[in-house]
Motif scaffolding. Structure first.
Motif, PDB file in Angstrom:
ATOM      1  N   ALA A  40       0.783  -1.306   0.058  1.00 24.51           N
ATOM      2  CA  ALA A  40       0.039  -0.013   0.036  1.00 24.51           C
ATOM      3  C   ALA A  40       0.841   1.265   0.177  1.00 24.51           C
ATOM      4  CB  ALA A  40      -0.955   0.109   1.216  1.00 24.51           C
ATOM      5  N   VAL A  41       1.993   1.354   0.729  1.00 26.67           N
ATOM      6  CA  VAL A  41       2.753   2.347   0.929  1.00 26.67           C
ATOM      7  C   VAL A  41       3.455   2.928  -0.290  1.00 26.67           C
ATOM      8  CG1 VAL A  41       4.774   3.471   2.184  1.00 26.67           C
ATOM      9  CG2 VAL A  41       2.842   2.446   3.280  1.00 26.67           C
ATOM     10  N   TRP A  42       4.083   1.658  -0.756  1.00 24.19           N
ATOM     11  CA  TRP A  42       4.937   1.889  -2.110  1.00 24.19           C
ATOM     12  C   TRP A  42       4.328   1.944  -3.458  1.00 24.19           C
ATOM     13  CZ3 TRP A  42       9.596   3.735  -1.876  1.00 24.19           C
ATOM     14  CH2 TRP A  42      10.391   3.619  -0.334  1.00 24.19           C
ATOM     15  N   GLY A  43       3.119   0.985  -3.156  1.00 31.13           N
ATOM     16  CA  GLY A  43       2.054   1.471  -4.535  1.00 31.13           C
ATOM     17  C   GLY A  43       1.460   2.761  -4.608  1.00 31.13           C
ATOM     18  N   GLY A  44       1.246   3.561  -3.271  1.00 30.19           N
ATOM     19  CA  GLY A  44       0.854   4.553  -3.338  1.00 30.19           C
ATOM     20  C   GLY A  44       1.764   5.705  -3.655  1.00 30.19           C
ATOM     21  N   TRP A  47       1.670   5.411  -7.399  1.00 29.26           N
ATOM     22  CA  TRP A  47       0.319   6.073  -8.126  1.00 29.26           C
ATOM     23  C   TRP A  47       0.627   7.579  -8.158  1.00 29.26           C
ATOM     24  CZ3 TRP A  47      -3.453   9.002  -5.875  1.00 29.26           C
ATOM     25  CH2 TRP A  47      -4.366   9.287  -6.737  1.00 29.26           C
ATOM     26  N   LEU A  48       1.082   8.142  -6.890  1.00 28.79           N
ATOM     27  CA  LEU A  48       1.278   9.438  -6.905  1.00 28.79           C
ATOM     28  C   LEU A  48       2.127  10.215  -7.835  1.00 28.79           C
ATOM     29  CD1 LEU A  48       1.296  10.162  -2.830  1.00 28.79           C
ATOM     30  CD2 LEU A  48      -0.833  11.077  -4.700  1.00 28.79           C
ATOM     31  N   LEU A  49       3.230   9.212  -7.937  1.00 26.04           N
ATOM     32  CA  LEU A  49       4.391   9.615  -8.936  1.00 26.04           C
ATOM     33  C   LEU A  49       3.980   9.607 -10.368  1.00 26.04           C
ATOM     34  CD1 LEU A  49       7.237  10.636  -8.806  1.00 26.04           C
ATOM     35  CD2 LEU A  49       8.054   8.106  -8.966  1.00 26.04           C
ATOM     36  N   ASP A  50       3.127   8.481 -10.656  1.00 30.07           N
ATOM     37  CA  ASP A  50       2.268   8.331 -11.929  1.00 30.07           C
ATOM     38  C   ASP A  50       1.336   9.637 -12.252  1.00 30.07           C
ATOM     39  OD1 ASP A  50       3.647   6.227 -12.899  1.00 30.07           O
ATOM     40  OD2 ASP A  50       2.179   4.849 -12.026  1.00 30.07           O
ATOM     41  N   ARG A  56       2.128   5.568 -16.649  1.00 25.92           N
ATOM     42  CA  ARG A  56       1.556   4.425 -16.057  1.00 25.92           C
ATOM     43  C   ARG A  56       2.740   3.391 -15.577  1.00 25.92           C
ATOM     44  NH1 ARG A  56      -3.418   2.781 -18.699  1.00 25.92           N
ATOM     45  NH2 ARG A  56      -4.861   3.962 -17.770  1.00 25.92           N
ATOM     46  N   VAL A  57       3.841   3.683 -15.346  1.00 25.16           N
ATOM     47  CA  VAL A  57       4.945   2.671 -14.938  1.00 25.16           C
ATOM     48  C   VAL A  57       5.212   2.486 -13.320  1.00 25.16           C
ATOM     49  CG1 VAL A  57       6.913   4.254 -15.314  1.00 25.16           C
ATOM     50  CG2 VAL A  57       7.130   1.542 -15.742  1.00 25.16           C
ATOM     51  N   PHE A  58       4.879   3.670 -12.628  1.00 28.51           N
ATOM     52  CA  PHE A  58       5.405   3.515 -11.174  1.00 28.51           C
ATOM     53  C   PHE A  58       4.620   2.750 -10.349  1.00 28.51           C
ATOM     54  CE2 PHE A  58       7.775   7.297 -13.071  1.00 28.51           C
ATOM     55  CZ  PHE A  58       9.051   6.829 -12.723  1.00 28.51           C
ATOM     56  N   GLY A  62       6.156   0.089  -8.051  1.00 25.31           N
ATOM     57  CA  GLY A  62       5.930   0.511  -6.511  1.00 25.31           C
ATOM     58  C   GLY A  62       5.433  -0.585  -5.751  1.00 25.31           C
ATOM     59  N   ILE A  63       4.262  -1.313  -6.283  1.00 25.94           N
ATOM     60  CA  ILE A  63       3.936  -2.468  -5.627  1.00 25.94           C
ATOM     61  C   ILE A  63       4.802  -3.527  -5.565  1.00 25.94           C
ATOM     62  CG2 ILE A  63       1.948  -4.366  -5.821  1.00 25.94           C
ATOM     63  CD1 ILE A  63       0.093  -2.225  -6.837  1.00 25.94           C
ATOM     64  N   ILE A  64       5.489  -3.812  -6.576  1.00 23.00           N
ATOM     65  CA  ILE A  64       6.337  -5.238  -6.714  1.00 23.00           C
ATOM     66  C   ILE A  64       7.688  -4.632  -5.777  1.00 23.00           C
ATOM     67  CG2 ILE A  64       8.265  -6.115  -7.962  1.00 23.00           C
ATOM     68  CD1 ILE A  64       6.106  -5.755 -10.387  1.00 23.00           C
TER      69      ILE A  64
END
Length: 108
Positions: A40-44, A47-50, A56-58, A62-64
């Motif tokens: 959630a933290v790194w995916g979020g 997502w904010l960076l995207d 559409r890559v970060f 981030g999730i991985i």
């Protein structure tokens, strides 16, 4: 928070309480919480960076990355064996290597 020493009245740091191993359910919830929060933290953050860069890559990266860091933290925290008691020593030779198992006569 400092405690007052009863005999001298001097402040001293609080004593550290030994942590218990916890039950299996507590450990399981801690592991699952760490894995989900890492994603959630790194995916979020991805997502904010995207959203900021209009890409559409970060988000998937981030999730991985969050899952990899969370797995590392779980293994570092919960993956080790409990410390051995002082009385449970294995037999070793003088050089520190384990002694060979004893076999019956005629066996190798």
């Amino acid at each position: 928070m400092a405690e007052k020493h009863p005999s001298t009245g001097d402040a001293r740091p609080p004593t550290a309480k030994p942590t218990s191993g916890g039950s299996g359910a507590e450990t399981g919830y801690a592991v699952i919480g760490t894995l989900i929060s890492g994603m959630a933290v790194w995916g979020g953050a991805g997502w904010l960076l995207d959203q900021w860069l209009d890409t559409r890559v970060f988000f998937p990266v981030g999730i991985i990355f969050g899952m990899a860091v969370a797995i590392y933290l779980v293994v570092a925290r919960f993956g080790g064996l409990p410390p051995a008691a002082e009385g449970s020593r294995t037999s070793t030779t003088q050089g520190g290597r384990r002694s060979r198992p004893r076999t019956q006569k005629g066996q190798r």
